[in-house]
Structures are given as structure tokens and as C-alpha cells.
Design an enzyme around this catalytic site. Structure first.
Site, PDB file in Angstrom:
ATOM      1  N   HIS A  57      33.489  24.750  36.804  1.00 18.24           N
ATOM      2  CA  HIS A  57      34.006  26.080  36.446  1.00 18.24           C
ATOM      3  C   HIS A  57      35.335  25.887  35.712  1.00 18.24           C
ATOM      4  CE1 HIS A  57      35.164  30.484  37.701  1.00 18.24           C
ATOM      5  NE2 HIS A  57      35.479  30.199  36.459  1.00 18.24           N
ATOM      6  N   GLU A 117      38.722  29.571  29.843  1.00 20.17           N
ATOM      7  CA  GLU A 117      39.325  28.657  30.815  1.00 20.17           C
ATOM      8  C   GLU A 117      40.611  28.039  30.262  1.00 20.17           C
ATOM      9  OE1 GLU A 117      38.419  27.977  34.127  1.00 20.17           O
ATOM     10  OE2 GLU A 117      37.311  29.804  33.735  1.00 20.17           O
ATOM     11  N   HIS A 121      43.853  29.266  32.159  1.00 16.96           N
ATOM     12  CA  HIS A 121      44.329  28.221  33.077  1.00 16.96           C
ATOM     13  C   HIS A 121      44.969  27.037  32.352  1.00 16.96           C
ATOM     14  CE1 HIS A 121      42.332  30.263  36.399  1.00 16.96           C
ATOM     15  NE2 HIS A 121      41.246  30.356  35.656  1.00 16.96           N
TER      16      HIS A 121
END
Ligand SMILES: *[C@@H]1O[C@H](CO)[C@@H](O)[C@H](O)[C@H]1NC(C)=O
Ligand SMILES: *[C@@H]1O[C@H](CO)[C@@H](O)[C@H](O)[C@H]1NC(C)=O
Length: 230
Positions: A57, A117, A121
Site C-alpha cells: 500500500h 502515495e 506520504h
């Protein structure tokens, strides 16, 4: 002279928020169980066939007081080569998209998961992991941590209904006695389904640590039996 000092002060002021945003102290490496993801998100699940291994993920930098997100340093750089796309897709597929072809893989939607992502992040650890390194390091972590193998050491396999305790303690032992982060989703009138397992690392990703208790999602799995859908 004044001009230079002024420019320097401006530069420092401009860089300051970035420095603060980049003050991550650890990383959570999150892998997902594709069948669990699809049980949790039946309408979003588009990948066919579904991988039968845990897939990535993301790799999420945080500090011990705050979850860090959207640090906005650099934009996502799309992969231009189908082979590169395929290699990353092998371990880090977007289960919400069908597989593209060699002709259409450059469409933004086929890299939007990676872009998301990275933006949400990856940018928060960019001081230590520039984009290419962030992605390659994450892939390396997935090669080094096969969750199916870890679960097998506790005789837990897809299709079974283990307890949260046994999943937690099996992973705990497999990663040399460190607390993992579990995430489940409970479909209406069903038992919680195992969707994600996170392993936490020091900022250098060389050492596993306990996932910080203040951010654990393990509570989403309840306290009893969960499903590990096959
Ligand atoms: C954690 O991150 C926040 C937000 O960027 C920052 O304000 C804080 O100083 C950081 N804490 C530590 C201990 O680094
Ligand atoms: C997971 O295992 C660790 C180590 O045994 C333990 O401290 C923690 O309470 C466990 N969590 C759950 C939900 O079982």
C-alpha cells in the site's frame, strides 16, 4: 550586501516549513491483502486476476506526535517505460484499476495510486528519500517481508478465520518481537476482514521498531475472530 542578507533571510523563511514538515522519525511500511481490500471495497476493486500475495500500500513517514501528510516538496514523476511500470506494478499494484496495456499505460490514471502515495506520504520523507529512492526502497522492503510466509509460521492461511490475537502475535514473532499495525474493515453484518498489515522502521529503514501505540489501527479488527478471505 543588504540585498544578499535579505535574500538569505527570505530563502531561510521559504525553506523553514519544508524542514519542519520533513521531521519524520519513523516509517510504517504497509502491505495489503488484495482479497481483503476487495472485500472491503467491492465497488472499487478492478484488478483481475487479483494478486494472491500481500502487495504494497505504501511507506508512510511519521513522527511520534503526529502523522505527517502532504508535505508538498516535489511533484510525482511518472514512469515512462512499460518495463519500469510493470516492475513496480508487480509488488505495488493499484487494485482499483484494471491492468493497462503497453499502449495506454502512460494514462495518468494508471499511475495515480503511486502519485497519491508519493504526494500524501513520500514527500514527508523526501529529505532522506528522494523520489526514485523512496520507490525503490519500498519495493526492497516488500521483497524482504513476505507477510504470507510470516502468517504461515503461525499456521494462518487465506480462507481461515484466525483470531486478532493470533495474527498479531504471529507477525510480532516473525519480525523479531515488534508490534505490527493491523487494519481490518467490517462489511455490513460480517466479521472484520483483514485488509492491511504494517511494519514500522526507524527512519533509515534498517531496524524494525514497535509501531507506535498512539497510531495503531489494530482496534479496527475487534477482539475476536477475523476473516482472512481467500
Ligand atoms: C512532528 O511533526 C510536526 C509537524 O510537522 C512538527 O511540528 C513537530 O515538531 C514534529 N515533532 C518532532 C518531535 O519532530
Ligand atoms: C500484539 O502483540 C503484542 C506482543 O505480544 C502485545 O503487546 C499486544 O497487546 C498485542 N495486541 C493485540 C491486539 O493482541
Amino acid at each position: 550586501m543588504m540585498g544578499i542578507v535579505f535574500k538569505l533571510v527570505l530563502l531561510i523563511l521559504m525553506l523553514c516549513p519544508l524542514t519542519i514538515n520533513s521531521s519524520f522519525q519513523y516509517l510504517t511500511f504497509v502491505q495489503q491483502w488484495p482479497k481483503g481490500y476487495c472485500t472491503a471495497n467491492p465497488s472499487r476493486c478492478q484488478r483481475n486476476p487479483l494478486p494472491t500475495v500481500f502487495t504494497v500500500h505504501g511507506l508512510w513517514p511519521g513522527n511520534f506526535t503526529q502523522i505527517l501528510q502532504n508535505c508538498k516538496i516535489s511533484a510525482y514523476t511518472p514512469l515512462q517505460n512499460f518495463q519500469d511500470w510493470n516492475n513496480r506494478n508487480l509488488r505495488w499494484p493499484d487494485l482499483a484499476k484494471p491492468s493497462p496495456t503497453m499502449q495506454n499505460f502512460k494514462q495518468p490514471r494508471f499511475q495515480s495510486f503511486w502519485e497519491h502515495e508519493w504526494t500524501k506520504h513520500g514527500t514527508c520523507s523526501e529529505n532522506m528519500y528522494p523520489q526514485a529512492t523512496y520507490f525503490s526502497r519500498t519495493i526492497q522492503l516488500s521483497q524482504g517481508h513476505n507477510i504470507l510466509n510470516y502468517l504461515a509460521t503461525g499456521n494462518i492461511s487465506p480462507g481461515s478465520n484466525p483470531t486478532v490475537r493470533s495474527v498479531n502475535s504471529t507477525i510480532y514473532r516473525a519480525i523479531s518481537n515488534h508490534v505490527p499495525d493491523l487494519m481490518c474493515v467490517t462489511p455490513p453484518r460480517q466479521t472484520p476482514a483483514l485488509v492491511e498489515i504494517g511494519i514500522c522502521f526507524t527512519a533509515t529503514t534498517t531496524t524494525i521498531i514497535d509501531c507506535p501505540s498512539q497510531f495503531l489501527r489494530t482496534g479496527s479488527c475487534g477482539t475476536g475472530t477475523i476473516s482472512f478471505p481467500a
